[in-house]
Design a protein around this motif. Structure first.
Motif, PDB file in Angstrom:
ATOM      1  N   PHE A  32      -0.640  -0.555   2.346  1.00 14.54           N
ATOM      2  CA  PHE A  32      -1.424  -0.237   1.161  1.00 14.54           C
ATOM      3  C   PHE A  32      -1.413   1.370   0.859  1.00 14.54           C
ATOM      4  N   ILE A  33      -1.931   1.889  -0.255  1.00 10.98           N
ATOM      5  CA  ILE A  33      -1.986   3.081  -0.686  1.00 10.98           C
ATOM      6  C   ILE A  33      -3.329   3.680  -0.048  1.00 10.98           C
ATOM      7  N   PRO A  34      -3.264   4.701   0.777  1.00 11.51           N
ATOM      8  CA  PRO A  34      -4.499   5.148   1.352  1.00 11.51           C
ATOM      9  C   PRO A  34      -5.377   5.674   0.468  1.00 11.51           C
ATOM     10  N   LYS A  35      -6.750   5.356   0.708  1.00 12.75           N
ATOM     11  CA  LYS A  35      -7.890   5.927  -0.203  1.00 12.75           C
ATOM     12  C   LYS A  35      -8.002   7.211  -0.508  1.00 12.75           C
ATOM     13  N   LEU A  88       4.503  -0.547 -10.188  1.00  9.17           N
ATOM     14  CA  LEU A  88       5.220  -1.177  -8.843  1.00  9.17           C
ATOM     15  C   LEU A  88       4.318  -2.059  -8.157  1.00  9.17           C
ATOM     16  N   LEU A  89       4.841  -3.275  -7.794  1.00  9.15           N
ATOM     17  CA  LEU A  89       4.042  -4.118  -7.351  1.00  9.15           C
ATOM     18  C   LEU A  89       4.332  -4.330  -5.858  1.00  9.15           C
ATOM     19  N   TYR A 123       7.912  -0.463  -2.347  1.00  6.54           N
ATOM     20  CA  TYR A 123       8.211   1.036  -2.631  1.00  6.54           C
ATOM     21  C   TYR A 123       7.702   2.390  -1.648  1.00  6.54           C
ATOM     22  N   THR A 124       8.333   3.071  -2.013  1.00  9.30           N
ATOM     23  CA  THR A 124       8.005   4.347  -1.028  1.00  9.30           C
ATOM     24  C   THR A 124       7.798   5.728  -1.698  1.00  9.30           C
ATOM     25  N   LEU A 125       6.721   6.441  -1.819  1.00  9.18           N
ATOM     26  CA  LEU A 125       6.355   7.459  -2.281  1.00  9.18           C
ATOM     27  C   LEU A 125       6.674   8.645  -1.113  1.00  9.18           C
ATOM     28  N   ASN A 126       7.632   9.678  -1.636  1.00 11.32           N
ATOM     29  CA  ASN A 126       7.867  10.728  -0.703  1.00 11.32           C
ATOM     30  C   ASN A 126       7.215  12.113  -1.560  1.00 11.32           C
ATOM     31  N   ILE A 154       4.599   7.518   1.999  1.00 11.89           N
ATOM     32  CA  ILE A 154       3.787   6.563   2.064  1.00 11.89           C
ATOM     33  C   ILE A 154       4.601   5.260   1.766  1.00 11.89           C
ATOM     34  N   ILE A 155       4.719   4.463   2.688  1.00 22.10           N
ATOM     35  CA  ILE A 155       5.388   3.229   2.422  1.00 22.10           C
ATOM     36  C   ILE A 155       4.555   2.008   2.177  1.00 22.10           C
ATOM     37  N   ILE A 156       4.693   1.227   0.785  1.00 24.04           N
ATOM     38  CA  ILE A 156       3.891   0.067   0.317  1.00 24.04           C
ATOM     39  C   ILE A 156       4.817  -1.057   0.392  1.00 24.04           C
TER      40      ILE A 156
END
Length: 119
Positions: free
Chosen positions: A3-6, A99-100, A108-111, A117-119
Motif C-alpha cells: 500500500f502507499i505509505p501514509k 492506477l488500481l 505499479y511502482t513509483l520511483n 514504492i511498490i504497490i
C-alpha cells in the motif's frame, strides 16, 4: 500487493510533467520531467476531459490506451483511495489516470528520486 505509505508526500510530484511514455509487452512506464517514473503493470482507468472512463489491463500492451494524450501534461493533483491501494493522478488537460492496486501481484511502482514504492 503493498500500500502507499501514509507518510508519502504527494506534493513532490505535483506540477511535474509526463516527459516520456515507454511501452513494452508487460508494462508501461511514465517518465516524469523532474522526479522519476511510474511503472504500470496491472489494471488502470483513464478518463478524458469529458469524464468518459475506460478500464484497461496493462498486459498485453497492444495499443497506447490513450496515454499519449498525457505527454507534456502537468500533474495537478494526486490522491489515493481509502485503502491506499489506488493512486489517482489528475492532469492539466482534464484527464484522470487511476492506477488500481490488485491483491496477489504488484500493480505499479513509483520511483521518485531515490525512493521506490511498490504497490
Amino acid at each position: 500487493m503493498y500500500f502507499i505509505p501514509k507518510e508519502f508526500d504527494f506534493s513532490q510530484l505535483k506540477g511535474d510533467y509526463i516527459q516520456q511514455i515507454c511501452f513494452s509487452i508487460n508494462n508501461i512506464v511514465l517518465f516524469l520531467e523532474r522526479k522519476g517514473s511510474i511503472k504500470m503493470e496491472g489494471r488502470f482507468t483513464l478518463s478524458d476531459e469529458h469524464g468518459n472512463l475506460c478500464i484497461y489491463e496493462t498486459y498485453p500492451v497492444n495499443k497506447d490506451f490513450g496515454l499519449l494524450k498525457l505527454l507534456e501534461q502537468r500533474i495537478e493533483e494526486l490522491n489515493t483511495n481509502e485503502t491506499r491501494s489506488d493512486l489517482i493522478i489528475s492532469f492539466e488537460n482534464g484527464f484522470v489516470l487511476k492506477l488500481l492496486g490488485e491483491e496477489g501481484y504488484e500493480s505499479y511502482t513509483l520511483n521518485i528520486g531515490e525512493d521506490r514504492i511498490i504497490i
